[in-house]
Scaffold this motif. Structure first.
Motif, PDB file in Angstrom:
ATOM      1  N   MET A 103      -7.429 -14.642  -0.542  1.00 37.74           N
ATOM      2  CA  MET A 103      -6.852 -13.307  -0.414  1.00 37.74           C
ATOM      3  C   MET A 103      -7.442 -12.422  -1.513  1.00 37.74           C
ATOM      4  O   MET A 103      -7.356 -12.758  -2.686  1.00 37.74           O
TER       5      MET A 103
ATOM      6  N   PHE B 210      -4.964 -21.300   6.071  1.00 39.35           N
ATOM      7  CA  PHE B 210      -5.742 -20.065   5.870  1.00 39.35           C
ATOM      8  C   PHE B 210      -7.173 -20.227   6.371  1.00 39.35           C
ATOM      9  O   PHE B 210      -7.714 -19.351   7.031  1.00 39.35           O
TER      10      PHE B 210
ATOM     11  N   ARG C 119       0.814  -1.222   0.000  1.00 39.57           N
ATOM     12  CA  ARG C 119       0.000   0.000   0.000  1.00 39.57           C
ATOM     13  C   ARG C 119       0.847   1.271   0.000  1.00 39.57           C
ATOM     14  O   ARG C 119       0.352   2.338   0.350  1.00 39.57           O
TER      15      ARG C 119
ATOM     16  N   ALA D  50      -6.662  -6.428  -5.761  1.00 40.18           N
ATOM     17  CA  ALA D  50      -7.105  -5.055  -5.958  1.00 40.18           C
ATOM     18  C   ALA D  50      -8.112  -4.972  -7.095  1.00 40.18           C
ATOM     19  O   ALA D  50      -8.060  -5.727  -8.053  1.00 40.18           O
ATOM     20  N   ARG D  51      -9.074  -4.073  -6.948  1.00 37.04           N
ATOM     21  CA  ARG D  51     -10.009  -3.784  -8.035  1.00 37.04           C
ATOM     22  C   ARG D  51      -9.816  -2.327  -8.419  1.00 37.04           C
ATOM     23  O   ARG D  51      -9.635  -1.491  -7.514  1.00 37.04           O
ATOM     24  N   PRO D  52      -9.926  -1.904  -9.661  1.00 38.18           N
ATOM     25  CA  PRO D  52     -10.174  -2.712 -10.847  1.00 38.18           C
ATOM     26  C   PRO D  52      -9.015  -3.664 -11.144  1.00 38.18           C
ATOM     27  O   PRO D  52      -7.941  -3.417 -10.633  1.00 38.18           O
ATOM     28  N   PRO D  53      -9.226  -4.652 -12.019  1.00 36.36           N
ATOM     29  CA  PRO D  53     -10.459  -4.992 -12.731  1.00 36.36           C
ATOM     30  C   PRO D  53     -11.505  -5.601 -11.799  1.00 36.36           C
ATOM     31  O   PRO D  53     -11.168  -6.353 -10.897  1.00 36.36           O
TER      32      PRO D  53
ATOM     33  N   LEU E 179      -6.734  -2.699   1.331  1.00 32.14           N
ATOM     34  CA  LEU E 179      -6.947  -3.256  -0.006  1.00 32.14           C
ATOM     35  C   LEU E 179      -8.408  -3.600  -0.273  1.00 32.14           C
ATOM     36  O   LEU E 179      -8.915  -3.371  -1.353  1.00 32.14           O
TER      37      LEU E 179
ATOM     38  N   THR F 269      -1.416  -1.730  -9.182  1.00 33.21           N
ATOM     39  CA  THR F 269      -2.450  -2.666  -9.617  1.00 33.21           C
ATOM     40  C   THR F 269      -3.472  -2.028 -10.555  1.00 33.21           C
ATOM     41  O   THR F 269      -4.292  -2.727 -11.129  1.00 33.21           O
TER      42      THR F 269
END
Lengths: 366, 525, 153, 592
Positions: D295, C58, A46, D298-301, D495, A63
């Motif tokens: 997990m 997980f 981040r 990230a968006r987009p897409p 995120l 991203t």
């Protein structure tokens, strides 16, 4: 091609680029710990958050795909404050031992902490403590220093195709480890070490050999035919580490031999003086009759040390004698695929022009 | 290699035959894996379940030494399916018609019978390669170290030519050179029949060119290859040898024979950085310097000439090979004057046009791939763009022949030797590394689980392996890598030297020994 | 073991399963995820064992160690929390002599687990004894139920 | 016997826990011994039905004789015989066991759409669903409507996603419908992870076919041939009923190839979640279906561009899909007639906590919190004071009394610092500590963080640590500001949705109950007497009878006293476990 604006500057990049690609193209510096150009975007650290017009929240540049007319702001007091907090949080779960850390001076986390001037930490709290150290002979894995950027996981999977490690557990307990948290058992290419931004992954043989004021020499790997470009790091007269730069033909990737097998250079077993045989040949340890010889002493006791002059004169006399007696074709030279072009050229020239025979070959066949 | 390493990631089909690429050329292995990630199909032909098999669409586990039958069968299918490149064949080759007749002898059924590969897989591989747009073939010693290695190579060439898969980017035939500078040593004329740049010693005009350059009379008689040197020494004809940076005692086949031969020599000079098995039987041992202690160039498997830089001072009184050779030369009455390695390089460039355009300055950054004939030439990324330099290439009629020494009742197992990832060659470098000694400390013999079960051999047991030439004690490693009836030993370890077992049989043309096939027996000790 | 593994493999192949399906089957069959089973599948499917381990650690459903014969699950959803499920949980740990930091008694008789929310908030607090849901749990009722499990043995 | 008899026994998770299965067969047996065959008779049936929402009164049993319905509460096995004898045979309902006004009040203000058949029909029988008009909407869509027309009905209805952020469902379908791809997917998100929410479970247990029908209509609209239901493994009963429902639906030809004779193929697979709250997040859910660690990425897409296996994918939650058949059946206008301007239709809430009537309710959006809590919920348990209502689960916030007249919809909840979420509604009274409540939610989100991004992984941990030190009496000056700063940071830089909303409980409690935080920090006092480290236990002399129960129960041996004499607690040994408080029958233990 897509054109967008970053900090007021227009930039045109390829369609499938990310905002980070565009930022880099403009040479704007922006911190990131989990990004690597050859690996799939992760978006975990981040740090590369930017403001994009029309999107309410800051977004990670690594991203986010570019789009036409996008307006990006890479820095603002708020963004910098958030980056600072991210670093503080990462450091709050990181050993405070830069003094003795192998990677000090070569650590991206330390570098960013320096640039953001982080002296004290508002968020000190529980820190992950791992008692176990990995027993493998090559790679020191100090997972307390791991910031979970996941580059090692991705490089092991996406570049090396091995998948020796992966994320395990979750939340604050998340840890990158081999299956069942055992010792690393892999090809030991060290790609993970190369991409690690902190002191979490280092070479075991580097330990306390030196970390600053190292001389760097770019050269070629002496092992297989790939011809990888390597950089030797030198302290005094010793090669203490090998790395490879991303812009090389091998893109910075190496194998276990290229990365970790340089200690022979400094080996005490190196030959340092010309030797002349004193004991008759039949008594060598590795003899005809023995099928399973014990490990050779490779003993220098069979020989005596000589000066270069003595050795060279001795050779010249013997070769002259044999050539005169049996003709030049009774002499042969075997050159080496480990020697340079220049040495090979000169060797065959020596055999052909000086001895006068074409009896020259090398080990291409083995 | 006709292509370059970076091109490897852009093939749509990768055909690897006789190369354990990820272990012997790890970085090229990475490129292959990247190609697969990008969607390429991978065909692996190997008697062992090498690591690449994990990524393969089809794995052809053929019997060692049956490559020609396998390839002919594949080409049979390609012809039958009409996947040949008629235009390429017409323009650039000759002899296809009679070659086509030969292929009639190798329908997939015959291929299956000889190679042990199910015919469905042969067909599958043929269709994959035949339909590919940018296929690359990769091979290494698994192809060449046979008594019919040359025929294997011809066969591969046939396959590429009939499909027109040569001379384009990411399309070609790529032999992988094993050591860092095999390419360079060949280029530089360390071959008994070639001067630098593959100029034949007995060709009109060539000798004169070198005589003029070197200002000395030269022999026109083709010299001895390395195995011939050993034979000649055994026969008593060869009297002296000068070995620079090699360890034939361990790397040549039939160790006992090699030792016998070298011991017969009147005089043996070995020049190396470590005391090796060969140095031990020398009359004089000269200490030379390693790669980090000198300047020069290496040429990698993609013909890229790259600059080696001096990083540290050599230990003790060890000297650069260049110094040693010039010193010896002087004492033998022939003065060589060079102020630097680059002067030597430039002399080679004057005699071989492919290097003429290179200087140390030009190659400093990323090297240059030969041919690079002029100072402004960018180097050659891939070969045979727009045809072959010497006109049309011929199809070679090659039939399957059995290996020289196949298993029989007395020696029922087929032994192949080779490398593994952690060690290198005879181990003179890698075995000095502590970490390597921890991870790969000793020799082993890979045995198929079914064979092991039948013989009652447990994993980790020391067993006796013998051939007609000698025997060794070695640790058994039960592994599904080799196929049944086959065993594998890495040749890095002197304590259980694989080459005590290997045979001196070699290819009649290339003189490469048949390291990949000999007959052995296994006994519990 | 081999036989059960083959069965799970068939199930995986026939039903377009994934690693999670395999782990769920393993958990069902063995009560936890044995390391040998992971290695077996890793080899058969050419999927790195690290991936199995990453997934197994997980998701809360998977266990790396064998669990107790009786499994008592205490719901830790909001409704149960405000109605005192934490106290039930603490009491269980004391009563069943479960070592700190563990969830299973040394004699492998009992495992006490927390679950995020069983969605039975209307009858909070909820405790599940060996898959049987018990609502409106009180300390007294809990002790009675424990006793009945113990006498059933 | 000429009477028409119907008996409906609740067999939701709550009903099962109260012995529903057993009671069901006891009813059959009792009827049989009375000469009534309830298994094959047309006039008499004993059916299991899904949850009707009022689990607090389980086991609930409806006895319908000639159309007259009487509902019994707290039914136990030993009660069955008497009900059969007196009510069914003799026609005299057992008045003392019947539900009272609170039961009817509970239902009065509700408007049931999604839950309309829950508790009415047998969820394990597709015919029961078909009898009440089930699958008519699917038939209508497939035989007489184009995908575009279907989408426009959903768009016009104003239906918004019931799982969290409230994205318009029709719009989502439309975007996906327009994507060109060889394959598309539709996923039903049944990974109901919010603690304190169980509407999806109840719908799947009570009327699974409505979800399947909605899912199939969605698939038809976007052009998907494959659908998944991603459901928590913690809901075994729901999974079981869903499996049965899919099987029956396939047999009837409502899913499969050439559905209803038209060229439309669609099949549904069940994927069991393996226990990770974060998998409610769309991208994590997709990762989980693909067999990976859940997990998020990230968006987009966005998933409609690149979702499952990289293909366009629509993800809707259970309640959203369950609305679809009713919208198709009754029309967009009908649906839009409920609710507020921006939030249409009804919403199911799980009303729990310190409210008298616990359970699942369905109300038109726009209803006030007061109506929900006091009219439907019957007010606060035990005559305590209402303090706050927590909505939206761990991502939501606490709403204080001053907003009781707030009309509930997506926007209004967001305005007061909470969210609709999936519809959890936990009522808190004066005995709940708000700092502790915030800590509880943080413990949850912190434990459920996937660990991928820094703000969530380390940030929520630090947030929790600060809360822990406040509740243990070690709070420092400036801690509230630090909480606010860190919360803001986590909200803006995480995120995924989990991290972005994780600080909400902290921020909203600070906003409305700052004084409680201050009391903990400055006075080292927990006003609600909840935080363990800030409590001291003592024994009230006047109430103690010296029975010794507390002394025996104390795990720390901190209680002294002789039988029949007043006991005392040694505070230096007391571990504040509260056991003595629980066991004392005379209320002689005091917390302060």
């Amino acid at each position: 091609m897509v054109t967008l604006t970053i900090d007021g500057k227009k930039v045109t990049v390829r369609k499938l680029s990310t905002v980070l690609d565009a930022i880099k193209k403009l040479n704007i510096s922006i911190p990131t710990l989990c990004h690597h150009p050859d690996l799939t975007p992760f978006g975990g650290c981040r740090l590369c958050i930017v403001d994009i017009k029309g999107i309410a929240r800051p977004t990670t540049a690594c991203t986010t795909p570019v789009s036409e007319g996008m307006e990006v702001i890479t820095t603002s007091p708020t963004l910098e404050k958030m980056r600072r907090t991210t670093l503080e949080l990462l450091l709050s779960d990181h050993p405070d031992d830069c003094r003795v850390c192998e990677r000090a001076g070569d650590c991206k986390l330390q570098e960013l902490a320096y640039f953001y001037g982080i002296r004290e930490n508002h968020f000190l709290g529980e820190r992950r403590i791992y008692k176990k150290r990995d027993g493998n002979p090559f790679i020191e894995r100090d997972m307390e220093k791991c910031i979970l950027c996941g580059k090692c996981v991705r490089v092991c999977d996406e570049i090396e195709g091995v998948g020796a490690i992966d994320f395990a557990y979750r939340g604050f307990r998340t840890k990158i480890c081999p299956p069942y948290d055992k010792d690393l058992d892999c090809e030991f290419c060290g790609q993970c070490v190369a991409v690690c931004p902190t002191g979490a992954l280092t070479g075991k043989m580097w330990k306390q050999k030196g970390r600053q004021n190292l001389k760097e020499i770019d050269t070629i790997c002496p092992y297989c035919g790939c011809g990888c470009n390597i950089t030797l790091l030198i302290k005094r007269n010793d090669v203490i580490r090998v790395t490879s730069k991303p812009e090389t033909i091998n893109e910075g990737w190496l194998c276990v031999k290229g990365r970790f097998c340089y200690e022979f250079i400094n080996s005490p077993e190196r030959l340092t003086k010309p030797l002349i045989r004193v004991v008759p040949k039949e008594s060598s340890a590795f003899s005809v009759q023995q099928t399973n010889p014990p490990f050779l002493s490779l003993s220098k006791e069979l020989f005596r040390e000589a000066s270069w002059d003595e050795a060279l004169n001795y050779i010249a006399d013997r070769l002259k004698e044999i050539k005169e007696k049996y003709g030049p074709d009774s002499i042969a030279g075997l050159s080496s695929a480990k020697c340079t072009n220049e040495e090979n050229y000169l060797f065959q020239k020596f055999i052909r022009a000086v001895i006068g025979t074409n009896n020259v070959d090398h080990c291409a066949r083995y | 290699m006709t292509n370059s390493i970076p091109e490897a990631e852009n093939h749509d089909v990768v055909f690897v035959i006789g190369s354990n690429t990820t272990e012997t050329h790890p970085i090229i292995g990475l490129k292959m894996k990247k190609a697969v990630r990008k969607g390429a199909e991978l065909i692996v032909a190997d008697p062992r379940k090498i690591d690449l098999v994990r990524f393969a669409t089809v794995w052809l586990q053929h019997k060692p030494g049956t490559d020609v039958a396998l390839l002919n069968s594949i080409m049979h299918v390609i012809t039958k399916e009409g996947l040949i490149d008629k235009k390429f064949i017409e323009t650039w080759t000759e002899g296809f018609e009679s070659f086509k007749e030969l292929l009639e002898e190798y329908p997939p059924e015959v291929g299956e019978k000889i190679t042990g590969v199910p015919k469905e897989d042969i067909i599958k591989a043929a269709l994959l390669y035949g339909n590919a747009i940018r296929p690359g073939i990769y091979f290494a010693m698994g192809i060449t170290q046979h008594t019919h290695g040359t025929e294997n190579v011809y066969s591969i060439a046939n396959l590429a030519m009939m499909t027109g898969n040569l001379g384009r980017e990411s399309t070609g035939v790529n032999p992988l050179r094993g050591q860092n500078n095999v390419q360079g040593a060949c280029d530089m004329g360390c071959l008994p029949d070639f001067y630098p740049g593959y100029q034949k010693v007995n060709l009109q005009g060539v000798k004169e060119k070198f005589e003029n350059a070197w200002k000395v009379k030269l022999s026109e008689k083709t010299g001895l290859t390395a195995p011939e040197m050993i034979n000649s020494a055994n026969d008593g004809n060869l009297k002296a040898m000068y070995i620079m940076g090699e360890n034939p005692v361990l790397s040549d086949p039939d160790v006992n024979n090699t030792l016998k031969a070298l011991n017969k020599l009147d005089f043996l000079i070995v020049q190396d950085i470590f005391m090796t098995e060969t140095a031990e039987i020398a009359d004089v041992v000269l200490p030379s310097v390693c790669f980090a202690e000198k300047e020069g160039t290496f040429t990698n498997t993609e013909r890229r000439v790259q600059l080696l830089r001096k990083a540290v001072e050599p230990p003790g009184e060890s000297k650069e090979d260049l110094w040693i050779i010039t010193q010896l030369s002087k004492r033998l009455g022939y003065e060589m004057r060079y102020d630097s390695a680059e002067e030597v390089f430039q002399e080679a460039g004057r005699l071989w046009p492919a290097l003429a355009g290179m200087t140390y300055k030009r190659i400093a950054k990323k090297g240059l791939q030969w041919p690079c004939p002029t100072p402004d030439h960018p180097g050659t990324q891939y070969l045979f763009k727009g045809g072959f330099p010497r006109g049309k290439a011929s199809f070679s009629i090659v039939r399957y022949r059995e290996a020289e020494e196949l298993p029989d009742n007395e020696y029922p197992f087929l032994l192949s030797t080779g490398r593994h990832l952690f060690q290198y060659h005879t181990g003179s470098m890698t075995r000095k590394i502590d970490a390597i000694n921890k991870i790969a400390p000793e020799a082993y013999i890979e045995i198929n689980p079914d064979d092991a079960k039948q013989l009652g051999i447990d994993d980790g047991k020391i067993i006796r392996v013998s051939s007609r030439r000698g025997s060794i004690s070695i640790k058994a490693m039960i592994s599904d890598r080799p196929r049944r009836g086959m065993v594998f030993i890495p040749f890095h370890f002197r304590e259980a030297a694989a080459n005590i077992l290997t045979s001196n049989n070699h290819d009649p043309i290339s003189k490469i020994p048949e390291f990949k096939v000999c007959a052995v027996k296994l006994e519990i000790t | 073991m081999e036989e059960s593994l083959e069965k799970i493999l068939t199930n995986y192949r026939n039903n377009e399963g994934n690693i999670i399906t395999i782990l769920q089957d393993l958990e069902e069959t063995f009560g936890y995820i044995p390391e040998e089973a992971v290695n077996w599948f890793s080899k058969r499917l050419k999927i790195p064992a690290s991936r199995f381990f990453g997934i197994a650690t997980f998701y809360a459903q998977f266990h790396l160690k064998p669990r107790g014969k009786n499994i008592i699950t205490v719901c830790r959803g909001t409704a149960c929390h405000v109605k005192g499920s934490e106290r039930l949980l603490n009491r269980l740990f004391i009563e069943l002599d479960i070592p700190a930091g563990e969830d299973t008694s040394d004699d492998l008789k009992f495992t006490v687990e927390k679950v995020n929310c069983l969605g039975a908030c209307g009858i909070a607090p909820v405790v599940v004894f060996n898959k049987e849901v018990h609502g409106k749990m009180t300390l007294d009722k809990l002790m009675r139920d424990l006793k009945s499990i113990n006498t059933d043995e | 016997m000429s009477k028409e008899i119907k008996i409906k026994v609740c067999t939701g998770t709550g009903g099962m826990a109260a012995g529903g299965e057993n009671v069901l067969s006891l009813f059959r047996n009792a009827l049989l011994s009375a000469g009534i065959d309830a298994t094959f008779s047309e006039k008499c049936s004993v059916d299991k039905v899904g949850c009707r929402g009022f689990c607090g009164m389980d086991l609930l049993v409806d006895v319908i004789v000639d159309g007259k319905k009487i509902t019994y509460k707290y039914v136990k096995p030993e009660m069955v015989d008497r009900i059969v004898q007196e009510h069914i045979i003799r026609g005299n309902p057992v008045v003392e066991w019947m539900v009272e006004d609170d039961f009817y009040n509970f239902h009065k203000k509700q408007t049931k759409v999604v839950l309309s058949q829950c508790g009415e029909i047998d969820p394990e029988d597709i015919n029961a669903y078909i009898e009440v008009g089930g699958y008519d909407s699917l038939k209508k869509v497939i035989t007489s409507m184009t995908p575009e027309e279907t989408i426009s009905v959903i768009k016009n209805s104003g239906l918004r996603g019931r799982g969290g952020a409230g994205f318009p469902t029709g719009l989502k379908w439309e975007i996906c419908h327009r994507k060109k791809s060889d394959k598309k997917y539709i996923i039903c998100n049944a990974d109901e992870g919010d603690p304190g929410a169980f509407m999806d479970r109840s719908v799947l247990e009570g009327n699974p076919h409505s979800v399947l029908e909605g899912l199939t209509i969605g698939a038809y609209s976007i052009g998907a041939e494959e659908g998944y239901v991603y459901i928590r493994a913690e809901y075994p009963l729901a999974v079981n009923r869903l499996r049965k429902a899919i099987e029956q639906s396939r047999q009837k030809g409502f899913i499969g190839n050439d559905i209803l004779g038209k060229r439309f193929n669609f099949d549904i697979k069940i994927k069991l979640g393996a226990g990770a709250f974060v998998c409610g997040e769309e991208t994590a859910l997709i990762a989980s279906i693909e067999g990976k660690r859940g997990m998020p990425r990230a968006r987009p897409p966005f998933p409609v561009d690149s979702g499952l296996w990289g293909k366009p994918t629509v993800i809707n939650n259970v309640e959203t899909l369950a609305n679809v058949p009713y919208i198709i059946k009754n029309g967009a206008e009908w649906f839009a007639s409920f609710g507020t301007e921006k939030s249409k239709g009804t919403k199911v809430f799980a009303l729990t906590g310190k409210v008298k009537n616990n359970g699942l309710i369905e109300v038109p959006l726009g209803i006030t919190l007061r109506e929900i809590i006091f009219d439907i919920g019957g007010g606060i348990e035990g005559e305590k004071m209402f303090k706050a209502v927590q909505t939206g689960g761990p991502s939501g916030g606490c709403i204080p009394a001053e907003f009781l007249d707030l009309e509930v919809d997506y926007e209004s909840l967001a305005q007061v610092g909470s969210i609709m979420g999936s519809g959890g509604m936990v009522v808190l009274d004066e005995t709940n500590c708000m700092v502790n409540t915030a800590k509880f939610f943080l413990e949850f989100t912190q434990a459920e963080s996937c660990g991928k991004c820094t703000p969530c992984r380390v940030g929520t941990k630090r947030l929790l640590e600060i809360l822990e030190r406040i509740t243990s009496g070690n709070g420092k000056e400036g801690d509230i500001e630090l909480l606010e700063e860190l919360s803001y940071y986590i909200k803006t830089s995480s995120l995924c949705g989990l991290g972005m909303t994780a600080p909400n409980p902290v921020l909203s409690t600070i906003k409305y109950f700052r004084d409680e935080y201050e009391a903990h920090i400055k006075d080292r006092r927990c006003p609600a007497v909840v935080c363990r480290d800030l409590i001291t236990y003592s024994i009230l002399e006047e109430l103690c009878t010296g029975c010794g129960a507390c002394k025996r129960a104390c795990p720390a041996d901190a209680i002294r006293g002789i039988r029949k004499k007043t006991h005392t607690i040694d505070t230096s040994l007391c571990i504040k476990c509260g056991t003595c408080f629980d066991v004392c029958k005379f209320k002689a233990i005091m917390k302060s």
